[in-house]
Design a protein around this motif. Structure first.
Motif, PDB file in Angstrom:
ATOM      1  N   ALA A  16      -0.885  -6.417 -12.719  1.00  0.00           N
ATOM      2  CA  ALA A  16      -0.895  -7.613 -11.885  1.00  0.00           C
ATOM      3  C   ALA A  16      -0.228  -7.372 -10.537  1.00  0.00           C
ATOM      4  CB  ALA A  16      -0.202  -8.760 -12.615  1.00  0.00           C
ATOM      5  N   THR A  17       0.825  -6.566 -10.510  1.00  0.00           N
ATOM      6  CA  THR A  17       1.548  -6.337  -9.260  1.00  0.00           C
ATOM      7  C   THR A  17       1.153  -5.035  -8.587  1.00  0.00           C
ATOM      8  OG1 THR A  17       3.355  -5.300 -10.465  1.00  0.00           O
ATOM      9  CG2 THR A  17       3.549  -7.651 -10.008  1.00  0.00           C
ATOM     10  N   ARG A  18       0.354  -4.231  -9.254  1.00  0.00           N
ATOM     11  CA  ARG A  18      -0.109  -2.932  -8.763  1.00  0.00           C
ATOM     12  C   ARG A  18       1.058  -2.064  -8.308  1.00  0.00           C
ATOM     13  NH1 ARG A  18      -5.439  -1.069  -5.481  1.00  0.00           N
ATOM     14  NH2 ARG A  18      -5.061   1.107  -5.877  1.00  0.00           N
ATOM     15  N   PHE A  19       1.910  -1.709  -9.279  1.00  0.00           N
ATOM     16  CA  PHE A  19       3.031  -0.814  -9.005  1.00  0.00           C
ATOM     17  C   PHE A  19       2.543   0.561  -8.567  1.00  0.00           C
ATOM     18  CE2 PHE A  19       6.011  -3.182 -12.057  1.00  0.00           C
ATOM     19  CZ  PHE A  19       6.532  -3.916 -11.018  1.00  0.00           C
ATOM     20  N   ASP A  20       1.493   1.053  -9.209  1.00  0.00           N
ATOM     21  CA  ASP A  20       0.975   2.387  -8.900  1.00  0.00           C
ATOM     22  C   ASP A  20       0.095   2.311  -7.664  1.00  0.00           C
ATOM     23  OD1 ASP A  20       2.140   3.634 -11.149  1.00  0.00           O
ATOM     24  OD2 ASP A  20       0.549   2.785 -12.397  1.00  0.00           O
ATOM     25  N   LYS A  21       0.484   3.013  -6.629  1.00  0.00           N
ATOM     26  CA  LYS A  21      -0.270   2.975  -5.374  1.00  0.00           C
ATOM     27  C   LYS A  21      -1.462   3.930  -5.387  1.00  0.00           C
ATOM     28  CE  LYS A  21       2.413  -0.070  -3.714  1.00  0.00           C
ATOM     29  NZ  LYS A  21       1.987  -1.441  -3.789  1.00  0.00           N
ATOM     30  N   LEU A  22      -1.408   4.946  -6.214  1.00  0.00           N
ATOM     31  CA  LEU A  22      -2.519   5.884  -6.297  1.00  0.00           C
ATOM     32  C   LEU A  22      -3.623   5.300  -7.182  1.00  0.00           C
ATOM     33  CD1 LEU A  22      -0.581   9.239  -6.748  1.00  0.00           C
ATOM     34  CD2 LEU A  22      -1.546   8.286  -4.653  1.00  0.00           C
ATOM     35  N   ALA A  23      -4.850   5.410  -6.714  1.00  0.00           N
ATOM     36  CA  ALA A  23      -5.981   4.808  -7.418  1.00  0.00           C
ATOM     37  C   ALA A  23      -6.164   5.383  -8.817  1.00  0.00           C
ATOM     38  CB  ALA A  23      -7.254   4.997  -6.600  1.00  0.00           C
ATOM     39  N   ASP A  24      -5.953   6.685  -8.978  1.00  0.00           N
ATOM     40  CA  ASP A  24      -6.129   7.303 -10.299  1.00  0.00           C
ATOM     41  C   ASP A  24      -5.137   6.751 -11.311  1.00  0.00           C
ATOM     42  OD1 ASP A  24      -8.219   8.835  -9.430  1.00  0.00           O
ATOM     43  OD2 ASP A  24      -6.990  10.616  -9.055  1.00  0.00           O
ATOM     44  N   ARG A  25      -3.906   6.591 -10.892  1.00  0.00           N
ATOM     45  CA  ARG A  25      -2.878   6.061 -11.807  1.00  0.00           C
ATOM     46  C   ARG A  25      -3.123   4.593 -12.125  1.00  0.00           C
ATOM     47  NH1 ARG A  25       2.685   8.704  -9.506  1.00  0.00           N
ATOM     48  NH2 ARG A  25       2.105  10.863  -9.872  1.00  0.00           N
ATOM     49  N   TYR A  26      -3.562   3.835 -11.131  1.00  0.00           N
ATOM     50  CA  TYR A  26      -3.861   2.423 -11.361  1.00  0.00           C
ATOM     51  C   TYR A  26      -5.015   2.284 -12.346  1.00  0.00           C
ATOM     52  CZ  TYR A  26      -4.884  -2.471 -10.452  1.00  0.00           C
ATOM     53  OH  TYR A  26      -5.108  -3.814 -10.582  1.00  0.00           O
TER      54      TYR A  26
END
Length: 44
Positions: A16-26
């Motif tokens: 919900a908050t998108r802690f991971d900035k890298l697309a692969d990790r998200y």
């Protein structure tokens, strides 16, 4: 059905908050959360 899926995924704070900035990790987080939700569903 799609909106309900997004609502359930937003229960996971990191998605919900998108802690991971890298697309692969998200994406990995979304896949993992989806798997958890799928496994919690009652068989039937």
């Amino acid at each position: 059905m799609v909106e309900r899926c997004f609502a359930r995924l937003k229960q996971f704070r990191s998605i919900a908050t998108r802690f991971d900035k890298l697309a692969d990790r998200y994406r990995a987080g979304v896949v993992l959360a989806s798997l958890i939700l799928w496994l919690r569903e009652p068989a039937g």
